[in-house]
Write an enzyme that holds these catalytic residues in place. Sequence first.
Site, PDB file in Angstrom:
ATOM      1  N   GLN A 121       0.941  -1.187  -0.070  1.00  0.00           N
ATOM      2  CA  GLN A 121      -0.108   0.167   0.009  1.00  0.00           C
ATOM      3  C   GLN A 121       0.628   1.303  -0.046  1.00  0.00           C
ATOM      4  O   GLN A 121       0.549   2.264  -0.647  1.00  0.00           O
ATOM      5  CB  GLN A 121      -0.872   0.031   1.282  1.00  0.00           C
ATOM      6  CG  GLN A 121      -2.191  -0.920   1.098  1.00  0.00           C
ATOM      7  CD  GLN A 121      -2.902  -0.903   2.309  1.00  0.00           C
ATOM      8  OE1 GLN A 121      -3.034   0.334   2.954  1.00  0.00           O
ATOM      9  NE2 GLN A 121      -3.864  -1.857   2.426  1.00  0.00           N
ATOM     10  N   CYS A 122       1.736   1.332   0.811  1.00  0.00           N
ATOM     11  CA  CYS A 122       2.496   2.477   1.139  1.00  0.00           C
ATOM     12  C   CYS A 122       3.812   2.289   1.777  1.00  0.00           C
ATOM     13  O   CYS A 122       4.278   1.133   1.934  1.00  0.00           O
ATOM     14  CB  CYS A 122       1.628   3.344   1.826  1.00  0.00           C
ATOM     15  SG  CYS A 122       1.411   3.033   3.508  1.00  0.00           S
ATOM     16  N   THR A 123       4.516   3.177   1.976  1.00  0.00           N
ATOM     17  CA  THR A 123       5.523   3.450   3.006  1.00  0.00           C
ATOM     18  C   THR A 123       6.909   2.763   2.597  1.00  0.00           C
ATOM     19  O   THR A 123       7.946   3.035   3.262  1.00  0.00           O
ATOM     20  CB  THR A 123       5.256   2.779   4.569  1.00  0.00           C
ATOM     21  OG1 THR A 123       5.119   1.315   4.150  1.00  0.00           O
ATOM     22  CG2 THR A 123       4.057   3.357   5.077  1.00  0.00           C
TER      23      THR A 123
END
Length: 647
Positions: A519-521
């Site tokens: 998703q992210c990060t």
Amino acid sequence: MPQKLQYSNLSYIIDTTTWHEIEKLKINEWKLDQSEIEINSYITNPTNLKNTKMFHLANMITISPNSFNTNYKNDYNKNLPLLVKFQNFNIEQDLINLNIKEYIEQQTTQFLSVDMLTEDNYKYLLHGVLFTYSDLKHHLFKFIMDFPVLTFESSYVYSEKYDSIEDIINISFDQFVNQNNINSLYPIVINKQDKSVKPLTREVVMQLNSNMVVCMYTLSPHNMLGLNWKNLINYMRIVNPNLINFNILAMCESWEKSLYFKCTCDPLTNGQLKTIKLSSLLKPTITTIDLSKSMNPHKIAESASKLNLNLMKWRMLPDLELDDLSNSKVLLLGSGTLGCNIARNLLMWGVTNITLVDRGTVSYSNPVRQSLFEFKDCFQKNNNESIHNLKCNVAVNALKRILPTANCVGVNLTIPMPGHRIDDQNMDQTVQDIKQLEQLILDHDVTYLLTDNRESRWLPTLLCSVHQKPVINVALGIESFVVMRHGLQGQGENRLGCYFCNDIVAPEDSISNRSIDQQCTITRPGLSPIASAIAVEILASIYNHPLKFLAPAYDENNTDAENEKCQTVVSVIPQQIRGEMRCYSNTIMNGCQFDKCVACSDIMKKCFEQDKYDFIIRCINEHGFIQKTCGLDNIGTCEMIEFDFDE
Ligand SMILES: [Zn+2]
């Protein structure tokens, strides 16, 4: 009984605002130039003293910001200008080393080498000297002010007052001033017999006789001769050493207050002539003015924050344009890692009108990476107070702690995204959100796209394209980044592309049904600061180009002549900078607008203008609608270049 002629002193005041003016001129105009300039101080017109009732001002000269304004229109009825030779040193030690007494004496030879009794030189007969040093970082000013006085050893002038002025002038004081247009400190000579008036020249001084009266205003309270008379009488005696009798009329506010003297003196001997020199009147020491104590600390911070930028203009980049950049209004869509870093970098360039948009709150994982957040921002005491921990608001408060005068605003707003279906019950709110986003884009000069996923960049790209508003887009991959400015209609057939121009698929939901690492990060920590810095440096370049956001894109394959057009004093202006960390390399790339682009194409603009928010809702809710609208549904899908984003 003749009395020894005596002269009153001259004093001065420097208006406090003058130091702010000197500071401004030093930063923006003089820079490293420390040559001597001539400025005007002002003294109350002696004729005007009766109106002001402030006789103590008669020998008080004032230096104000107007002194430095070459276009200043002085009201001669109120004030007479008096020349001041001014020099602002770059180095404090130069001021400390200056021996004012010696400096003034050294001016003697030059002073005597020119004829002071000419229209061009009268102003030097009595003038001030002002030396300053400005410590711009601490708002500390040091100065020495003095007036050179013409002197020679032991030869006095004696004066006897005439009873009445009527033997020379039979008209009123005001009539005399008006008829002869006396609005300066220059000397004239009146012929008692035919009442004629002419300028006092060397020739006239050689021929002075009892029928002539030397006339000039006096810069002095009543019943004294001003310092301007001391310099004039001594100069007349140097011009004509045999001068032993002469008449003077020192004009003040009326004939009653004026001084009409018959003067006598001995001829000047050769020995006395050898002692002629300019002497210091005040023999002053250095005076220090500390403005920081009287200044609002917020204002000090504001001006200090721009000091380093302005210092760049002194030597390195004299043509650097900062005003348009610092006045620009910047919209940041996303207040996470990129939003925080971009905002800080904008402050560094003097940009203070910043609006941060985000709907998220500060979580425990944020502070170490997102430079405007701290551990305490993660707490949410109860649900009612959670509003205080919105990223956009926390970021704004942090920016104001850094620079209290920064004009920052936080906006809690959800950006509708294709593939993230809007239910009927949320429809009104969504339309309202779209309208608010549209208005924010219209209210700002440039929009930065800094959100944490691809599809949230689609609507702002479309709206900016529709309204021809500039966009700078920043996206991060695991170990790569792209910084890109979107093209604008004003670029004509060379219009640059947008973030979506290379795609042949419309953006879709990239968030749902993904594991947390997808998703992210997951980006290298240094990537965001690097990409953010580049994204703001490119803005500084754009504001230094005459075409601003319409500037053509730099391309290594272009001719030098073509690339010259993309050059600014700061750097070239590419369209895209793609960087990657494995080899620490940056590549400059360009892309043209794609006529079937899902965000910036003419067809998308046309459809939006037709159906407005209904069109956007269909784009968001109907799978395949965007492709169909753009004519992409006949093109086969291909692998999309994917980025992961750090929320
Ligand atoms: Zn496009």
